[in-house]
Motif scaffolding. Structure first.
Motif, PDB file in Angstrom:
ATOM      1  N   VAL A 233     -20.235  -6.356  20.444  1.00 53.03           N
ATOM      2  CA  VAL A 233     -19.330  -6.507  21.590  1.00 53.03           C
ATOM      3  C   VAL A 233     -17.967  -7.009  21.112  1.00 53.03           C
ATOM      4  CG1 VAL A 233     -18.938  -8.001  23.590  1.00 53.03           C
ATOM      5  CG2 VAL A 233     -21.102  -6.809  23.351  1.00 53.03           C
ATOM      6  N   VAL A 234     -17.992  -7.987  20.226  1.00 53.42           N
ATOM      7  CA  VAL A 234     -16.734  -8.562  19.727  1.00 53.42           C
ATOM      8  C   VAL A 234     -15.951  -7.533  18.918  1.00 53.42           C
ATOM      9  CG1 VAL A 234     -15.801 -10.271  18.128  1.00 53.42           C
ATOM     10  CG2 VAL A 234     -17.494 -10.937  19.796  1.00 53.42           C
ATOM     11  N   ARG A 235     -16.667  -6.771  18.132  1.00 57.60           N
ATOM     12  CA  ARG A 235     -15.996  -5.758  17.324  1.00 57.60           C
ATOM     13  C   ARG A 235     -15.313  -4.726  18.224  1.00 57.60           C
ATOM     14  NH1 ARG A 235     -18.003  -2.834  11.960  1.00 57.60           N
ATOM     15  NH2 ARG A 235     -15.963  -2.076  11.474  1.00 57.60           N
ATOM     16  N   TYR A 236     -15.981  -4.368  19.299  1.00 61.29           N
ATOM     17  CA  TYR A 236     -15.459  -3.348  20.209  1.00 61.29           C
ATOM     18  C   TYR A 236     -14.149  -3.790  20.858  1.00 61.29           C
ATOM     19  CZ  TYR A 236     -15.196  -0.269  24.235  1.00 61.29           C
ATOM     20  OH  TYR A 236     -14.762   0.610  25.183  1.00 61.29           O
ATOM     21  N   ILE A 237     -14.074  -5.058  21.220  1.00 56.89           N
ATOM     22  CA  ILE A 237     -12.960  -5.493  22.080  1.00 56.89           C
ATOM     23  C   ILE A 237     -11.826  -6.177  21.318  1.00 56.89           C
ATOM     24  CG2 ILE A 237     -13.930  -7.794  22.650  1.00 56.89           C
ATOM     25  CD1 ILE A 237     -12.863  -5.846  25.555  1.00 56.89           C
ATOM     26  N   SER A 238     -12.080  -6.650  20.083  1.00 53.20           N
ATOM     27  CA  SER A 238     -11.133  -7.591  19.461  1.00 53.20           C
ATOM     28  C   SER A 238     -10.146  -6.936  18.499  1.00 53.20           C
ATOM     29  CB  SER A 238     -11.895  -8.659  18.674  1.00 53.20           C
ATOM     30  OG  SER A 238     -12.849  -9.272  19.481  1.00 53.20           O
ATOM     31  N   ASP A 239      -8.942  -7.486  18.447  1.00 47.71           N
ATOM     32  CA  ASP A 239      -7.984  -7.141  17.389  1.00 47.71           C
ATOM     33  C   ASP A 239      -8.258  -8.004  16.172  1.00 47.71           C
ATOM     34  OD1 ASP A 239      -6.273  -5.441  19.052  1.00 47.71           O
ATOM     35  OD2 ASP A 239      -5.922  -7.308  20.118  1.00 47.71           O
ATOM     36  N   ARG A 240      -8.446  -9.301  16.436  1.00 48.90           N
ATOM     37  CA  ARG A 240      -8.746 -10.226  15.358  1.00 48.90           C
ATOM     38  C   ARG A 240      -9.976 -11.019  15.732  1.00 48.90           C
ATOM     39  NH1 ARG A 240      -5.717 -14.206  13.976  1.00 48.90           N
ATOM     40  NH2 ARG A 240      -4.823 -14.339  16.045  1.00 48.90           N
ATOM     41  N   VAL A 241     -10.605 -11.569  14.697  1.00 52.32           N
ATOM     42  CA  VAL A 241     -11.872 -12.261  14.914  1.00 52.32           C
ATOM     43  C   VAL A 241     -11.842 -13.593  14.173  1.00 52.32           C
ATOM     44  CG1 VAL A 241     -14.348 -12.169  14.420  1.00 52.32           C
ATOM     45  CG2 VAL A 241     -13.169 -10.119  15.164  1.00 52.32           C
ATOM     46  N   ALA A 242     -12.425 -14.619  14.789  1.00 49.19           N
ATOM     47  CA  ALA A 242     -12.669 -15.888  14.099  1.00 49.19           C
ATOM     48  C   ALA A 242     -14.167 -16.167  14.183  1.00 49.19           C
ATOM     49  CB  ALA A 242     -11.876 -17.017  14.760  1.00 49.19           C
ATOM     50  N   VAL A 243     -14.772 -16.467  13.031  1.00 44.57           N
ATOM     51  CA  VAL A 243     -16.208 -16.734  12.981  1.00 44.57           C
ATOM     52  C   VAL A 243     -16.396 -18.242  12.834  1.00 44.57           C
ATOM     53  CG1 VAL A 243     -18.379 -16.230  11.781  1.00 44.57           C
ATOM     54  CG2 VAL A 243     -16.532 -14.525  11.794  1.00 44.57           C
ATOM     55  N   MET A 244     -17.168 -18.842  13.738  1.00 43.16           N
ATOM     56  CA  MET A 244     -17.374 -20.303  13.698  1.00 43.16           C
ATOM     57  C   MET A 244     -18.766 -20.649  13.207  1.00 43.16           C
ATOM     58  SD  MET A 244     -15.555 -21.908  17.089  1.00 43.16           S
ATOM     59  CE  MET A 244     -15.726 -23.607  16.592  1.00 43.16           C
ATOM     60  N   PRO A 333       1.851  -8.178   1.996  1.00 39.20           N
ATOM     61  CA  PRO A 333       2.222  -9.448   2.634  1.00 39.20           C
ATOM     62  C   PRO A 333       2.386  -9.329   4.152  1.00 39.20           C
ATOM     63  CG  PRO A 333       3.689  -8.912   0.787  1.00 39.20           C
ATOM     64  CD  PRO A 333       2.832  -7.715   1.021  1.00 39.20           C
ATOM     65  N   GLY A 334       2.635  -8.118   4.666  1.00 39.26           N
ATOM     66  CA  GLY A 334       2.824  -7.948   6.108  1.00 39.26           C
ATOM     67  C   GLY A 334       1.513  -7.872   6.869  1.00 39.26           C
ATOM     68  N   ARG A 335       0.417  -7.768   6.167  1.00 36.15           N
ATOM     69  CA  ARG A 335      -0.874  -7.600   6.824  1.00 36.15           C
ATOM     70  C   ARG A 335      -1.397  -8.952   7.314  1.00 36.15           C
ATOM     71  NH1 ARG A 335      -4.632  -3.345   6.205  1.00 36.15           N
ATOM     72  NH2 ARG A 335      -6.811  -3.997   6.418  1.00 36.15           N
ATOM     73  N   GLU A 336      -2.114  -8.915   8.432  1.00 34.42           N
ATOM     74  CA  GLU A 336      -2.736 -10.140   8.937  1.00 34.42           C
ATOM     75  C   GLU A 336      -3.593 -10.768   7.856  1.00 34.42           C
ATOM     76  OE1 GLU A 336      -2.738 -11.701  11.851  1.00 34.42           O
ATOM     77  OE2 GLU A 336      -1.138 -10.366  12.471  1.00 34.42           O
ATOM     78  N   PRO A 337      -3.524 -12.063   7.642  1.00 33.44           N
ATOM     79  CA  PRO A 337      -4.368 -12.683   6.624  1.00 33.44           C
ATOM     80  C   PRO A 337      -5.858 -12.540   6.940  1.00 33.44           C
ATOM     81  CG  PRO A 337      -2.985 -14.325   7.727  1.00 33.44           C
ATOM     82  CD  PRO A 337      -2.644 -13.006   8.325  1.00 33.44           C
ATOM     83  N   HIS A 338      -6.625 -12.362   5.882  1.00 34.65           N
ATOM     84  CA  HIS A 338      -8.092 -12.345   5.995  1.00 34.65           C
ATOM     85  C   HIS A 338      -8.578 -13.476   5.095  1.00 34.65           C
ATOM     86  CE1 HIS A 338     -12.104 -10.023   5.139  1.00 34.65           C
ATOM     87  NE2 HIS A 338     -12.287 -11.129   5.819  1.00 34.65           N
ATOM     88  N   GLU A 339      -9.060 -14.553   5.724  1.00 37.78           N
ATOM     89  CA  GLU A 339      -9.365 -15.772   4.976  1.00 37.78           C
ATOM     90  C   GLU A 339     -10.734 -16.316   5.324  1.00 37.78           C
ATOM     91  OE1 GLU A 339      -4.796 -17.500   4.620  1.00 37.78           O
ATOM     92  OE2 GLU A 339      -6.110 -18.290   6.176  1.00 37.78           O
ATOM     93  N   GLY A 340     -11.283 -17.086   4.399  1.00 33.50           N
ATOM     94  CA  GLY A 340     -12.562 -17.737   4.653  1.00 33.50           C
ATOM     95  C   GLY A 340     -12.672 -19.004   3.824  1.00 33.50           C
ATOM     96  N   LEU A 341     -13.684 -19.812   4.149  1.00 35.66           N
ATOM     97  CA  LEU A 341     -13.923 -21.060   3.419  1.00 35.66           C
ATOM     98  C   LEU A 341     -15.176 -20.882   2.568  1.00 35.66           C
ATOM     99  CD1 LEU A 341     -13.485 -23.677   6.323  1.00 35.66           C
ATOM    100  CD2 LEU A 341     -11.801 -23.050   4.576  1.00 35.66           C
TER     101      LEU A 341
END
Ligand SMILES: Nc1ncnc2c1ncn2[C@@H]1O[C@H](COP(=O)(O)OP(=O)(O)OP(=O)(O)O)[C@@H](O)[C@H]1O
Ligand code: SF4
Ligand SMILES: [Mg+2]
Length: 348
Positions: A233-244, A333-341
């Motif tokens: 569902v989140v993949r279908y609707i979202s531009d960006r995602v945050a995973v908690m 550098p113009g692309r949205e960052p993709h980051e994780g911990l």
């Protein structure tokens, strides 16, 4: 997902809209929120950063209890954070009072999970949709204007004019959720926080309600924070995602980056457990076991909080908190960052 929405609103559905981050609509920095006292104190949200651009949908995913709703309540101004800042269009809503606070409240609305519980059974659809105007009387001062607007809103969410005088028990779950959406739209908000808005609905009805939300974004330019434990569902609707995970955002980025090439083992494990998604970030041919229970929020593991369930865990993961790592940060550098911990992020 089904493309046809009964009574569908007209207008082109252009799909996902990229947010502009010059001035984000919502800018959350270092937000922390704890509950309880002494040894019974838990940190539900722990130093979270989030941004939502104008007309953008941010998906917020994670297992039960990871802090999604608490974060939503902070964004809605219902809970004051212990630390960190919330800026909405550059303003901290927690500093507002009186008329300014009322004006801000208009701009941020909510759609709840349970369309059965969230609507007063004794009010007609027209009264439910128009109820927010009782507080914000200046918006549509005359009864005639309000009646006309109710009919427009019903049509906007794919209901009929004749539905205006029906009561919640006369509607299906999907129709009730459409009433909830129309009600959220009554004050013409800039941001709608949707907390598990389709989880109580059948799969086919979920698709219809998601399409309504998606079309409204295209037509009205509204932004969403979209909370769900359902990755498809989140993949279908979202531009960006945050995973908690246990109060922290452990990975964020563009939805296609996060879902096609997760860098955090937790995201990959969540996707592996989701039957309707491919897991290209997982080791080939392997299903990743998300074993064990989520640790108690009263006893968060040292170092990396995911280490008790992580198949890649090593001694360093217990000793030190993982750093923020970025993928392809220098490539574009113009692309949205993709980051994780993570100490040992997946290769992608
Ligand atoms: N008012 C409160 N008092 C004490 N603890 C709370 C309160 N609200 C939330 N919590 C705790 O904070 C943590 C995060 O809860 P939250 O409701 O934000 O999770 P969630 O991600 O929305 O979960 P779910 O997917 O089940 O809705 C949980 O451990 C919860 O028990
Ligand atoms: S830091 Fe270690 S335990 Fe945590 S997710 Fe990365 S590999 Fe797993
Ligand atoms: Mg919740």
């Amino acid at each position: 997902m089904a493309e046809n929405v009964p009574g569908k609103v007209s207008g082109k559905v252009s799909g996902k809209v990229s947010g502009s981050f010059g001035t984000p609509l919502l800018d959350v920095r270092g937000v922390t929120k704890s509950f309880g006292h002494g040894r019974r104190r838990l940190t539900a949200v722990d130093g979270v950063d989030l941004r939502v651009g104008h007309g953008e949908t941010l998906g917020l995913v994670g297992e039960s209890g990871c802090g999604k709703s608490t974060l939503a309540r902070v964004v809605l101004g219902l809970e004051r954070p212990d630390a960190g800042t919330v800026r909405f269009d550059g303003t901290d809503p927690f500093t507002l009072k009186g008329r300014e606070l009322l004006a801000w409240r208009r701009r941020v609305q909510m759609v709840f999970q349970d369309p059965f519980a969230s609507l007063n059974a004794r009010m007609s659809a027209a009264d439910l949709i128009g109820e927010p105007w009782r507080t914000h009387r200046d918006i549509l001062p005359t009864a005639r204007e309000r009646e006309r607007r109710v009919l427009e809103l019903l049509s906007l969410v794919g209901l009929r004019e004749s539905d205006a005088h029906r009561y919640p028990n006369e509607f299906s779950g999907g129709q009730r959720q459409r009433i909830g959406i129309a009600r959220a739209l009554a004050l013409e908000p800039d941001l709608i926080v949707c907390d598990e808005p389709v989880s109580a609905l059948d799969l086919s009805v979920q698709a219809q309600v998601l399409n309504v939300l998606s079309e409204l974004r295209t037509r009205l330019g509204v932004s969403y924070v979209f909370i769900s434990h359902d990755l498809s569902v989140v993949r279908y609707i979202s531009d960006r995602v945050a995973v908690m995970y246990l109060g922290k955002v452990i990975e964020h980025g563009r939805a296609d980056d996060v879902f096609d090439r997760p860098l955090h083992p937790y995201t990959a494990a969540l996707m592996s457990a989701a039957p309707r998604l491919d897991v290209s970030g997982a080791p080939p041919g392997e299903e990743i076991a998300l074993y064990g229970e989520i640790p108690s929020p009263y006893g968060i593991p040292s170092g990396c909080r995911f280490r008790t369930r992580c198949w890649k865990s090593e001694p360093r993961c217990a000793a030190t908190a993982p750093p923020a790592v970025a993928r392809d940060a220098t490539a574009d550098p113009g692309r949205e960052p993709h980051e994780g911990l993570c100490h040992f992020p997946l290769d992608g």
